[in-house]
Write an enzyme that holds these catalytic residues in place. Structure first.
Site, short mmCIF file in Angstrom:
data_model
loop_
_atom_site.label_atom_id
_atom_site.label_comp_id
_atom_site.label_asym_id
_atom_site.label_seq_id
_atom_site.Cartn_x
_atom_site.Cartn_y
_atom_site.Cartn_z
N VAL A 205 32.88 43.00 39.46
CA VAL A 205 32.56 43.25 38.04
C VAL A 205 33.75 43.81 37.26
CG1 VAL A 205 30.06 43.57 38.35
CG2 VAL A 205 31.57 45.57 38.52
N LYS A 206 34.89 43.97 37.92
CA LYS A 206 36.04 44.58 37.26
C LYS A 206 36.88 43.52 36.52
CE LYS A 206 34.78 48.62 38.55
NZ LYS A 206 34.57 48.90 39.91
N HIS A 207 38.00 43.98 35.92
CA HIS A 207 38.82 43.09 35.08
C HIS A 207 39.52 42.02 35.89
CE1 HIS A 207 38.31 46.93 33.13
NE2 HIS A 207 38.41 46.30 31.99
#
Ligand SMILES: Cc1ncc(COP(=O)(O)O)c(C=O)c1O
Length: 407
Positions: A205-207
């Site tokens: 879910v991170k960049h």
């Protein structure tokens, strides 16, 4: 632009038609053909782990965040553990941290046998309040572990000064948990080269994702060397260095772990890194759209951005103004889920988790600002792959759900 509909619609929770047919998650990865190709190439190569992609990813990452060194780990949690070790935390030491975070931020202090001390957060950003940190500093404080909540950088200048001024028991280190904040800027500088050590996560879910993965960025060569050893059993050289120099000899010089990130993961990370700027720009666009839509809605408080900050928007946490609504956060949450909007809550203040209550006697009321915020927070979907239609669905669903509950 306003989120409020002109007439009340029957909510999906009461049998009406949901805004979306299928659930929109609060976060998800974007993987394209170039990412897949990069991984396939490594799978066909000689090195699946401890190979050239690791060093390449670390170098490119360090350059991206403006740090001299970057050391990869198998997760953000492992990277936090490495940072706590490199900061010299051990039994008898304290580290001051925030309750408004994922439990891994505080757990890394426990892994080292040290004691987490929770300081309350500022009401606007929900980041560590330097005034509260200063009240909690003692001769035993060895580290301050700040979190860039939702991607908004913590008060790094003030916290850095507090860490430096902690002279009684020696200088404390500032560790920045930037697991939400890859690409965020503070005072015009990228997070990664500001704190003593800055920790990142590459969870999906991170960049940027490597499946699981993490990184510690630092400008300090000694800390970087300790981190490299710690993630490799405490061994003084790495397998590839030995192979290239034709040496077999190695020594274990400290008690470390196998926290290595594979070449497979690093190839994915390198490919994803090339898309970071575009992904950040998209997240910032979505955040601006949400804030413009929600600013005038009674009962909603959009996140605050301080002048010195350019957040990375890992999350978009809105707060419900309970005084203006007839229902609590739970009802709004359930109603949005019924509309197929994948809302979430970040976070239960860490000191209130049963483990922390039972083991350390933490109680409600210790961090009133974080606890009050927790009752009001809802994270709306926020990921760079969201389409304009997805964003509009969220805006429409929030307006639809809030309207009947405004006092
Ligand atoms: C603030 C924060 N710190 C640490 C972590 C742990 O990272 P990881 O899941 O990569 O272990 C997370 C995970 O989401 C996080 O949100």
């Amino acid at each position: 632009m306003s989120a409020l509909p002109t007439k009340l619609e029957t909510l999906a929770i009461h049998g009406g038609t949901p805004v979306r047919e299928k659930l929109l998650p609060y976060g998800r990865q974007s993987i394209d053909d170039a990412d897949i190709q990069a991984v396939v190439e490594v799978l066909k190569s000689d090195w699946l782990t401890t190979g050239p992609k690791v060093a390449e990813f670390e170098e490119r990452f360090a350059a991206q965040v403006g740090a001299r060194h970057a050391v990869s780990f198998s997760s953000g949690t492992a990277a936090l553990h490495g940072a706590a070790f490199a900061a010299g935390l051990g039994p008898g030491d304290e580290a001051i941290t925030t309750p408004m975070t994922f439990c891994a931020t505080a757990n890394c202090i426990l892994y080292q046998g040290a004691t987490p001390v929770f300081a309350d957060v500022s009401p606007d950003t929900l980041n560590l309040d330097p005034g509260e940190v200063s009240r909690k500093i003692s001769a035993r404080t060895k580290a301050i572990i700040a979190v860039d909540y939702a991607g908004h950088p913590a008060a790094l200048d003030e916290l850095g000064q507090l860490a430096k001024a902690q002279v009684q028991g020696g200088r404390a280190l500032l560790i920045e948990d930037a697991c939400h904040a890859l690409g965020a800027e503070y005072g015009g500088k990228c997070v990664g080269g500001i704190a003593d050590m800055t920790v990142f996560s590459f969870h999906p879910v991170k960049h940027l994702t490597t499946g699981e993965g993490g990184m510690v960025a630092t400008n300090d060569a000694r800390l970087a060397e300790t981190l490299r050893r710690f993630r490799n059993h405490g061994i003084s050289s790495e397998a590839r260095q030995r192979q290239e120099s034709g040496q077999w000899f190695y020594e274990m010089v400290l008690l470390g772990f196998n926290y290595r990130l594979t070449d497979i993961a690093c190839a994915l990370g390198l490919s994803q890194l090339g898309k970071l700027s575009a992904n950040l720009a998209r997240r910032r666009e979505i955040a601006a759209h949400y804030t413009a839509a929600f600013r005038a809605v009674p009962g909603l408080i959009p996140p605050t951005v301080r002048v010195e900050a350019n957040p990375a928007w890992h999350l978009y946490p809105i707060r419900i103004d309970l005084a203006k609504l007839t229902v609590d956060r739970g009802q709004i949450f359930r109603a949005l889920r019924a509309e197929n909007i994948g809302v979430n809550v970040h976070y239960i203040p860490v000191h209130l988790h049963p483990y922390y209550r039972d083991q350390f006697g933490h109680r409600d009321g210790e961090c009133p600002v974080a606890e009050a915020a927790y009752e009001r927070l809802i994270s709306l979907p926020m990921f760079h792959g969201m389409t304009d239609g997805d964003v509009e669905d969220v805006v429409r669903a929030v307006g639809k759900v809030i309207s009947p509950y405004v006092k």
